[in-house]
Design an enzyme around this catalytic site. Structure first.
Site, PDB file in Angstrom:
ATOM      1  CB  ALA A 124      -0.497  61.269 -14.268  1.00  0.00           C
ATOM      2  CG  LEU A 125      -5.819  62.517 -19.173  1.00  0.00           C
ATOM      3  CD1 LEU A 125      -4.963  63.471 -20.018  1.00  0.00           C
ATOM      4  CD2 LEU A 125      -6.614  61.593 -20.126  1.00  0.00           C
ATOM      5  CB  SER A 126      -7.733  61.853 -13.774  1.00  0.00           C
ATOM      6  OG  SER A 126      -8.308  60.961 -14.684  1.00  0.00           O
ATOM      7  N   PRO A 128      -7.955  66.885 -10.171  1.00  0.00           N
ATOM      8  CG  PRO A 128      -7.109  67.843  -8.210  1.00  0.00           C
ATOM      9  CD  PRO A 128      -6.709  67.436  -9.599  1.00  0.00           C
ATOM     10  CB  ILE A 159      -2.018  58.399 -10.611  1.00  0.00           C
ATOM     11  CG1 ILE A 159      -2.434  59.856 -10.898  1.00  0.00           C
ATOM     12  CG2 ILE A 159      -1.090  57.850 -11.678  1.00  0.00           C
ATOM     13  CD1 ILE A 159      -3.344  60.045 -12.124  1.00  0.00           C
ATOM     14  CD  GLN A 282     -39.367  29.685 -16.275  1.00  0.00           C
ATOM     15  OE1 GLN A 282     -40.327  30.303 -15.831  1.00  0.00           O
ATOM     16  NE2 GLN A 282     -39.452  28.928 -17.329  1.00  0.00           N
ATOM     17  N   GLY A 343     -28.179  35.865   1.277  1.00  0.00           N
ATOM     18  CA  GLY A 343     -27.447  36.407   2.429  1.00  0.00           C
ATOM     19  C   GLY A 343     -25.961  36.096   2.370  1.00  0.00           C
ATOM     20  CD  GLU A 366      -7.552  52.475 -18.854  1.00  0.00           C
ATOM     21  OE1 GLU A 366      -7.568  52.390 -20.086  1.00  0.00           O
ATOM     22  OE2 GLU A 366      -6.752  51.867 -18.131  1.00  0.00           O
ATOM     23  CD  GLU A 370     -22.293  58.099 -17.183  1.00  0.00           C
ATOM     24  OE1 GLU A 370     -21.115  57.760 -16.969  1.00  0.00           O
ATOM     25  OE2 GLU A 370     -23.251  57.630 -16.529  1.00  0.00           O
TER      26      GLU A 370
HETATM   27  N1  CAA Z   1      -7.155  59.201 -31.001  1.00  0.00           N
HETATM   28  C1  CAA Z   1      -6.426  60.242 -31.515  1.00  0.00           C
HETATM   29  N2  CAA Z   1      -6.850  61.523 -31.454  1.00  0.00           N
HETATM   30  C2  CAA Z   1      -8.038  61.768 -30.856  1.00  0.00           C
HETATM   31  C3  CAA Z   1      -8.828  60.745 -30.312  1.00  0.00           C
HETATM   32  C4  CAA Z   1      -8.353  59.415 -30.399  1.00  0.00           C
HETATM   33  N3  CAA Z   1      -9.051  58.392 -29.902  1.00  0.00           N
HETATM   34  N4  CAA Z   1      -9.946  61.285 -29.772  1.00  0.00           N
HETATM   35  C5  CAA Z   1      -9.869  62.601 -29.988  1.00  0.00           C
HETATM   36  N5  CAA Z   1      -8.717  62.897 -30.637  1.00  0.00           N
HETATM   37  C6  CAA Z   1      -8.269  64.210 -31.105  1.00  0.00           C
HETATM   38  C7  CAA Z   1      -9.324  64.813 -32.032  1.00  0.00           C
HETATM   39  O1  CAA Z   1      -9.113  64.399 -33.374  1.00  0.00           O
HETATM   40  C8  CAA Z   1      -9.071  66.289 -31.847  1.00  0.00           C
HETATM   41  O2  CAA Z   1      -7.956  66.681 -32.628  1.00  0.00           O
HETATM   42  P1  CAA Z   1      -7.970  68.040 -33.516  1.00  0.00           P
HETATM   43  O3  CAA Z   1      -8.070  69.143 -32.515  1.00  0.00           O
HETATM   44  O4  CAA Z   1      -6.675  67.999 -34.236  1.00  0.00           O
HETATM   45  O5  CAA Z   1      -9.175  67.923 -34.391  1.00  0.00           O
HETATM   46  C9  CAA Z   1      -8.670  66.398 -30.392  1.00  0.00           C
HETATM   47  O6  CAA Z   1      -8.195  65.110 -30.006  1.00  0.00           O
HETATM   48  C10 CAA Z   1      -9.816  66.806 -29.501  1.00  0.00           C
HETATM   49  O7  CAA Z   1     -10.865  65.871 -29.659  1.00  0.00           O
HETATM   50  P2  CAA Z   1     -12.336  66.138 -29.085  1.00  0.00           P
HETATM   51  O8  CAA Z   1     -12.802  67.475 -29.581  1.00  0.00           O
HETATM   52  O9  CAA Z   1     -13.170  64.941 -29.371  1.00  0.00           O
HETATM   53  O10 CAA Z   1     -12.022  66.271 -27.511  1.00  0.00           O
HETATM   54  P3  CAA Z   1     -12.968  66.610 -26.294  1.00  0.00           P
HETATM   55  O11 CAA Z   1     -12.318  67.622 -25.453  1.00  0.00           O
HETATM   56  O12 CAA Z   1     -14.359  66.860 -26.784  1.00  0.00           O
HETATM   57  O13 CAA Z   1     -12.897  65.240 -25.437  1.00  0.00           O
HETATM   58  C11 CAA Z   1     -13.638  63.091 -24.640  1.00  0.00           C
HETATM   59  C12 CAA Z   1     -13.496  64.109 -25.802  1.00  0.00           C
HETATM   60  C13 CAA Z   1     -13.930  61.799 -25.418  1.00  0.00           C
HETATM   61  C14 CAA Z   1     -14.770  63.397 -23.689  1.00  0.00           C
HETATM   62  C15 CAA Z   1     -12.293  62.954 -23.877  1.00  0.00           C
HETATM   63  O14 CAA Z   1     -12.048  64.087 -23.075  1.00  0.00           O
HETATM   64  C16 CAA Z   1     -12.245  61.719 -22.995  1.00  0.00           C
HETATM   65  O15 CAA Z   1     -11.976  60.605 -23.468  1.00  0.00           O
HETATM   66  N6  CAA Z   1     -12.498  61.893 -21.678  1.00  0.00           N
HETATM   67  C17 CAA Z   1     -12.343  60.817 -20.697  1.00  0.00           C
HETATM   68  C18 CAA Z   1     -10.922  60.750 -20.230  1.00  0.00           C
HETATM   69  C19 CAA Z   1     -10.599  59.443 -19.622  1.00  0.00           C
HETATM   70  O16 CAA Z   1     -10.890  58.385 -20.148  1.00  0.00           O
HETATM   71  N7  CAA Z   1      -9.922  59.518 -18.495  1.00  0.00           N
HETATM   72  C20 CAA Z   1      -9.481  58.347 -17.829  1.00  0.00           C
HETATM   73  C21 CAA Z   1      -8.256  58.649 -17.073  1.00  0.00           C
HETATM   74  S1  CAA Z   1      -7.062  57.409 -17.153  1.00  0.00           S
HETATM   75  C22 CAA Z   1      -7.441  56.230 -16.046  1.00  0.00           C
HETATM   76  O17 CAA Z   1      -8.525  56.087 -15.576  1.00  0.00           O
HETATM   77  C23 CAA Z   1      -6.291  55.330 -15.855  1.00  0.00           C
HETATM   78  C24 CAA Z   1      -6.250  54.548 -14.637  1.00  0.00           C
HETATM   79  O18 CAA Z   1      -5.755  54.971 -13.606  1.00  0.00           O
HETATM   80  C25 CAA Z   1      -6.650  53.117 -14.719  1.00  0.00           C
END
Ligand code: CAA
Length: 383
Positions: A124-126, A128, A159, A282, A343, A366, A370
Site C-alpha cells: 500500500a503506497l497509493s 487518493p 490496493i 496483407q 464483430g 506500478e 508517464e
Molecule cells: N531505488 C532506490 N531509491 C530510489 C529509487 C529506486 N528505484 N528511486 C528513487 N530513489 C530515491 C532517490 O535516490 C532519492 O533519495 P535521496 O533523497 O536520498 O537522494 C529519493 O528516493 C527520492 O527520489 P526522487 O527525487 O526521484 O523522487 P520523486 O518524488 O521525484 O519521485 C517518481 C519519483 C519516479 C515519480 C516516483 O514517485 C514514482 O515511482 N511514482 C510512481 C509510484 C508508483 O509506481 N505507484 C504504484 C503503486 S503500487 C501498485 O500499483 C501496486 C499494485 O496494486 C499492483
C-alpha cells in the site's frame, strides 16, 4: 534464438505452462465474469512454489531467480492476467522487500508463510491524492507512548489483493518535514488490527479476478517491531520494490500480448473473407508481423531487466523500459486482435475482448507509462 535458459528455468516455464493450460485457462473467463478471486488457483500456485519464486528455500520460497519468475508469470498471464497479478504482487511487492529489508523475526513471522503461499500479501503506497507523486503521502504515522508505538491515520487506494490478503506492507509519513526521507514502511496484519478497515472491492474495467480496495487507518497503533527497515527508509524501500515489481508487470503484459497474437494467428487462418482466409490479406499479415516483432522486443527488454536483478545490478531504468514497452505492446496487440476478430472480437465470447480490457491496467499500475518515462529520462539526464 536459444536464450540459454537453465534446466531449472525451462522446468519452471514448463510447469507454469501446464498449470496455466490445464487449470487456469478453463476458468479464466468465468473469474472475470464473476469478479471472483481464484482462491483455488492461489492454493495450487502455493503448491507449485509460485508464490515466492525468488525467495530462498529456508524462508519458504522456491529459491529460483527472476528470469524463471518472468517466464512463469508470462505463461500464467497468457491465460489469466488476474491470476498473474495476484502472484506478482505477493512475490515482487511483498516477499521481495521482506527478504531484503526484514529482520529475522519478521521473516519468520511473515516471509515463510507468504513465500510458501500459506498467506497472501499486498502493498500500500497509493493514496487518493498520491498516485504518480508517491512522495506526497498523507498517511501519517505519529510516535506515541514515549516512542514505543506509532499511531497511523490515513487512506490507501487501489490496493491489489487487499480484500483477500493477510498482511500489508504500508508506507506512511513519520516525519513530514523530511519529505521523501520522512516516509517509513510498516508491516500490518489486515485481520484483527483495531482501527484498520477495508472499503468495498473496486469495480474495474479489467483484471476482474484480481480484487482491490481501499484501506482505511483510524488510530491504528503499531509497535516499533512493525517497521520494515529503518525510520525514514520507506520511500527507498518502496521504489526499490517497484524496480522489481515492474518486471513482474512487464511479464504480465507479455502474457497478454502473446495471448492476443496467438488468438489472432489462429483466427486469421480459419476465418475467410473475399474468398480466402484472412491470413492471406496483407492488412492482416502486417498486423501479426508487428505484434510478433514487438512482443519479442518486449520480452528481451524484460529478460534483460530480470537478468540484471539476478546479477545484483541496479536495474531501475531497465525495469522502467521493460514495463513501459511491454505494457504498450500488450495494449497495441490486444487492440489489433479485437480488430482482426471484427464483430466477434467485441463479444465476451472470445478471450481477445478480455485481453483488451486487461491490457489497460499494465500501463497504469506500478507506475504509469508517464512515470516510467520520468524514471528513464532521469537516469539519462542526471549530472
Ligand atoms: N531505488 C532506490 N531509491 C530510489 C529509487 C529506486 N528505484 N528511486 C528513487 N530513489 C530515491 C532517490 O535516490 C532519492 O533519495 P535521496 O533523497 O536520498 O537522494 C529519493 O528516493 C527520492 O527520489 P526522487 O527525487 O526521484 O523522487 P520523486 O518524488 O521525484 O519521485 C517518481 C519519483 C519516479 C515519480 C516516483 O514517485 C514514482 O515511482 N511514482 C510512481 C509510484 C508508483 O509506481 N505507484 C504504484 C503503486 S503500487 C501498485 O500499483 C501496486 C499494485 O496494486 C499492483
Amino acid at each position: 534464438m536459444d536464450l540459454d535458459l537453465t534446466e531449472e528455468q525451462r522446468l519452471l516455464q514448463q510447469t507454469a505452462r501446464e498449470f496455466a493450460e490445464r487449470e487456469v485457462a478453463p476458468i479464466a473467463a468465468k473469474l472475470d465474469e464473476e469478479h471472483r478471486h481464484p482462491a483455488e488457483l492461489v492454493a495450487r500456485m502455493a503448491e507449485l512454489g509460485f508464490m515466492g519464486v525468488g525467495i530462498p528455500e529456508e524462508w519458504g520460497g522456491a529459491g529460483m531467480d527472476t528470469v524463471g519468475y518472468v517466464l512463469a508469470i508470462e505463461e500464467i498471464a497468457r491465460h489469466c492476467a488476474s491470476t498473474a497479478v495476484i502472484m506478482s504482487v505477493n512475490n515482487s511487492l511483498v516477499c521481495d522487500p521482506l527478504n531484503k529489508f526484514g529482520t529475522e523475526a519478521q521473516k519468520r513471522e511473515w516471509l515463510i508463510p507468504l513465500a510458501s503461499g500459506k498467506k497472501l500479501g499486498c502493498y500500500a503506497l497509493s493514496e487518493p491524492n498520491a498516485g504518480s507523486d508517491a512522495a506526497a503521502q498523507k498517511t501519517i504515522a505519529t510516535v506515541v507512548d514515549g516512542g514505543d508505538m506509532f499511531e497511523l491515520n490515513g487512506t490507501k487506494n487501489f490496493i491489489t489483493n487487499a480484500p483477500v490478503a493477510d498482511v500489508v506492507i504500508l508506507y506512511a509519513m513519520t516525519d513530514q518535514a523530511k519529505g521523501v526521507r520522512g516516509i517509513s514502511g510498516f508491516i500490518i496484519p489486515l485481520k484483527g488490527t483495531p482501527g484498520l478497515t477495508l472499503g468495498p472491492a473496486d469495480k474495474k474495467m479489467g483484471i476482474r479476478g484480481s480484487q482491490s480496495c481501499q484501506i482505511f487507518l483510524d488510530k491504528v497503533r503499531l509497535p516499533r517491531t512493525a517497521l520494515l527497515g529503518e525510520v525514514g527508509q520507506g520511500f527507498k524501500i518502496a521504489m526499490n520494490t517497484l524496480d522489481g515489481g515492474r518486471i513482474g508487470i512487464a511479464a504480465q503484459a507479455l502474457g497478454i500480448a502473446r495471448a492476443a497474437l496467438e488468438a489472432s494467428v489462429k483466427y486469421a487462418l480459419e476465418r475467410e473473407s473475399f474468398g480466402k482466409p484472412i491470413a492471406q490479406h496483407q492488412a492482416i499479415q502486417w498486423k501479426v508481423a508487428d505484434m510478433a516483432t514487438e512482443l519479442d522486443a518486449a520480452r528481451l527488454l524484460t529478460l534483460r531487466a530480470a537478468t540484471m536483478k539476478d546479477k545484483g545490478l541496479r536495474h531501475t531504468p531497465e525495469s522502467a523500459m521493460a514495463k513501459l514497452f511491454a505494457s504498450e505492446v500488450a495494449n497495441r496487440a490486444a487492440k489489433e486482435a479485437v480488430q482482426i476478430f471484427g464483430g466477434y472480437g467485441y463479444l465476451a465470447d472470445y478471450p481477445v475482448e478480455r485481453n483488451y480490457r486487461d491490457a489497460k491496467i499494465t500501463e497504469i499500475y506500478e507506475g504509469t507509462s508517464e512515470v516510467q518515462r520520468i524514471v528513464i529520462a532521469a537516469n539519462l539526464l542526471k549530472d
